[in-house]
Design a protein around this motif. Sequence first.
Motif, mmCIF file in Angstrom:
data_model
loop_
_atom_site.group_PDB
_atom_site.id
_atom_site.type_symbol
_atom_site.label_atom_id
_atom_site.label_comp_id
_atom_site.label_asym_id
_atom_site.label_seq_id
_atom_site.Cartn_x
_atom_site.Cartn_y
_atom_site.Cartn_z
ATOM 1 N N UNK A 1 1.050 -1.351 -0.103
ATOM 2 C CA UNK A 1 -0.018 0.034 0.152
ATOM 3 C C UNK A 1 1.052 1.133 0.038
ATOM 4 N N UNK A 2 1.875 1.148 0.857
ATOM 5 C CA UNK A 2 2.585 2.569 1.189
ATOM 6 C C UNK A 2 3.510 2.777 -0.161
ATOM 7 N N UNK B 1 1.445 4.416 -2.807
ATOM 8 C CA UNK B 1 0.694 5.528 -2.028
ATOM 9 C C UNK B 1 1.832 6.531 -1.986
ATOM 10 N N UNK C 1 2.033 9.642 -5.015
ATOM 11 C CA UNK C 1 1.230 10.705 -4.079
ATOM 12 C C UNK C 1 -0.211 10.388 -3.909
ATOM 13 N N UNK D 1 -8.130 3.833 -1.258
ATOM 14 C CA UNK D 1 -8.359 3.642 0.095
ATOM 15 C C UNK D 1 -8.088 4.965 0.717
ATOM 16 N N UNK D 2 -6.911 5.073 0.656
ATOM 17 C CA UNK D 2 -6.343 6.438 1.431
ATOM 18 C C UNK D 2 -7.186 7.782 0.933
ATOM 19 N N UNK E 1 -10.021 8.269 -0.047
ATOM 20 C CA UNK E 1 -11.479 8.387 0.375
ATOM 21 C C UNK E 1 -11.313 8.884 1.721
ATOM 22 N N UNK E 2 -10.373 8.511 2.465
ATOM 23 C CA UNK E 2 -10.170 8.582 3.879
ATOM 24 C C UNK E 2 -9.973 10.071 4.142
ATOM 25 N N UNK E 3 -8.646 10.362 3.625
ATOM 26 C CA UNK E 3 -8.222 11.638 3.726
ATOM 27 C C UNK E 3 -8.876 12.903 3.064
ATOM 28 N N UNK F 1 -11.833 12.747 1.897
ATOM 29 C CA UNK F 1 -13.158 12.818 2.074
ATOM 30 C C UNK F 1 -14.207 12.985 1.017
ATOM 31 N N UNK G 1 -15.979 2.399 -0.522
ATOM 32 C CA UNK G 1 -15.009 1.991 0.728
ATOM 33 C C UNK G 1 -15.604 0.657 1.116
ATOM 34 N N UNK H 1 -4.606 -2.572 6.134
ATOM 35 C CA UNK H 1 -5.848 -1.931 5.711
ATOM 36 C C UNK H 1 -7.027 -2.425 6.187
ATOM 37 N N UNK I 1 -7.804 -0.115 8.792
ATOM 38 C CA UNK I 1 -7.319 1.331 8.627
ATOM 39 C C UNK I 1 -8.702 2.068 8.817
ATOM 40 N N UNK I 2 -9.925 1.717 8.344
ATOM 41 C CA UNK I 2 -11.203 2.816 8.452
ATOM 42 C C UNK I 2 -11.753 2.425 9.884
ATOM 43 N N UNK J 1 4.814 4.906 8.489
ATOM 44 C CA UNK J 1 4.109 5.813 7.459
ATOM 45 C C UNK J 1 2.602 5.748 7.595
ATOM 46 N N UNK J 2 2.291 4.178 7.321
ATOM 47 C CA UNK J 2 0.880 4.162 7.046
ATOM 48 C C UNK J 2 0.001 4.469 8.611
ATOM 49 N N UNK K 1 -2.714 7.722 9.051
ATOM 50 C CA UNK K 1 -4.218 7.545 9.093
ATOM 51 C C UNK K 1 -4.601 8.096 10.442
ATOM 52 N N UNK L 1 -3.456 13.721 11.247
ATOM 53 C CA UNK L 1 -3.399 14.884 9.980
ATOM 54 C C UNK L 1 -3.264 16.128 10.391
ATOM 55 N N UNK M 1 6.349 13.733 3.820
ATOM 56 C CA UNK M 1 5.457 13.646 2.874
ATOM 57 C C UNK M 1 4.660 14.858 2.468
#
Lengths: 267, 291
Positions: free
Chosen positions: A221-222, A225, A229, A245-246, A248-250, A252, A258, B134, B137-138, B225-226, B230, B233, B245
């Motif tokens: 994933x990372x 990602x 970017x 995934x990321x 949609x989360x960041x 929003x 999801x 993952x 994650x949510x 990082x991951x 999450x 922020x 990043x």
Amino acid sequence: MTHRIRDEWVKFTFIIPALLFFVLVVVFPFIRGLNIAFTNWDGIAPTYDYVGLRNLQLLFTDTELLDPIKNTLLFTVITTICINVFGLLLAVALNTKFPGVNLLKSFIFMPMVISLVLAAIIWRYIYSDIFPILFQTDGGLLGNPTTVMIGIAIICVWKEIGLAMVIYYAGLQTIPKDMYESARIDGATSYKQFTKITVPLLLPAFTYCIPLWIGTGLRQFDYPMVATKGGPVHRPRRLPCMSITMNSLISKPATDRCQPLCCLYLF
Amino acid sequence: MNTTHPAAATVQVQEPRPRRKWSQILRVALLYLIAILFLFPFYIAVVYSIKTPVETAQSPLAFPTHIAWSNYAEAIEASNFFLALRNSVLTTVGTVALTIAVCSMAAYVIARNNTRFYNFFYYLFMSSIMLPFQVLMFPLYKTWSELSLLNTIPGLIIALTGVQIGYFAFLYVGFIKTVPKELEESAVLDGASRYRTFYSIIFPLLKPINSTILVLSALGAWNDFVVSMILVQKKEASTLPLVQFQFFGEYTSQVNMAFAAIILSMIPIMIFYLFAQKWIIGGVTAGAVKG
């Protein structure tokens, strides 16, 4: 009797702190995730309904979601093979004495200690600024959907090959030297020595390394990602895994993807 | 007809073979070339960080004629470097301390009690090793926001510890099974409590595995990082990888300054690596061989 019960309880208290962290961070979210996989929750809304297995069905009909799965598998195959084969070759080549051998080992391991973000950012500039000079290409390795996978795989191999090398190197140290000596006296070529002695006796290292990088690849994933970017939602279609995934989360945005994604990771 | 006389065979082996020597030199040269290739990205990062934009545009590969240290001064200011460094250090220290304390205790009872009850916990912890992050994650994000742990250092430490427990408890159990029981048995006979036995007798015996886990979990927490992406922020709790990043997103036009920020954040882990090199590689391989 009461003494025994007390002792059992004392024993159990040893496990409680670890259990607390584990339940809070892993078990509880996992169960929640399992729950989400059967709902139409969009990631933000306060309410949601249960939709049964609809998400699973979406998963297999949505071609945009099948692409990342295919890419992930391909990425896993490429990186697992490259990291293990080259890592083993490096370990064998470095398993002799010559001036600077330890220095070379620590150089090759060095990418492993820096963070993935640093690695990916540096490589981004190598692709865009340096590749055009060295190879006369347009340098768009990461921007081009057909080559982005190779670009990310190179970063991954560069960063993680050092780990494979030291694990195989440690394995090589456990093989007795006189085995090679007697094989040499019997007239075995170095190729024969490698296939008949080194490979079979390195089996424990193989059984550790190969699943390790298959797992890393499948969970990837990372790297995509950071290297790309995250990209806009429509772009990562061809990326190894799940920048969607990321995003949609960041950022929003309301996304309908999801829950299938939660599903995807669970099954 | 027996031609391979034992004496003849030894003579043949000891005979110097010049072809071998050449291939050895060629191999060493090739290895040096490979090592240079591995260092090349680091060279690029360093060179970029001390160049002016004009020089970068003229020749990205060449070493600069004059070193622009101002990139570093700007980077420290613009990226809030010391705040991120502080956050990274706090997070790493907290995660490592908690991981070692919590995992060694749990692993001790699991390793010493081969009952169905404790085996259950063993497999429970272990099952998280193959679990992709993952999946969590949510729901983890949601849980953390409900507990107001988002954007806090303690929240990050708890999450990183929880994620690491599976693997490190597994390593600890393997090691503790090799530690002889006799010492603790005599301590129990002398009337020491279980806690006392653990902290004064068992824990000191775990020194080799403790240092392995210290190294592995420090690298994991420092470079994570991951998980932090999450859960954090906001700038106040951002660790170095997050700042790098975001920094690169904001300052794409000032590449040189951004690379200075990269080099700055690489310095602590590189110093750690140079001084603890044997220890790091030893820890990584010990983890692999025992795992």
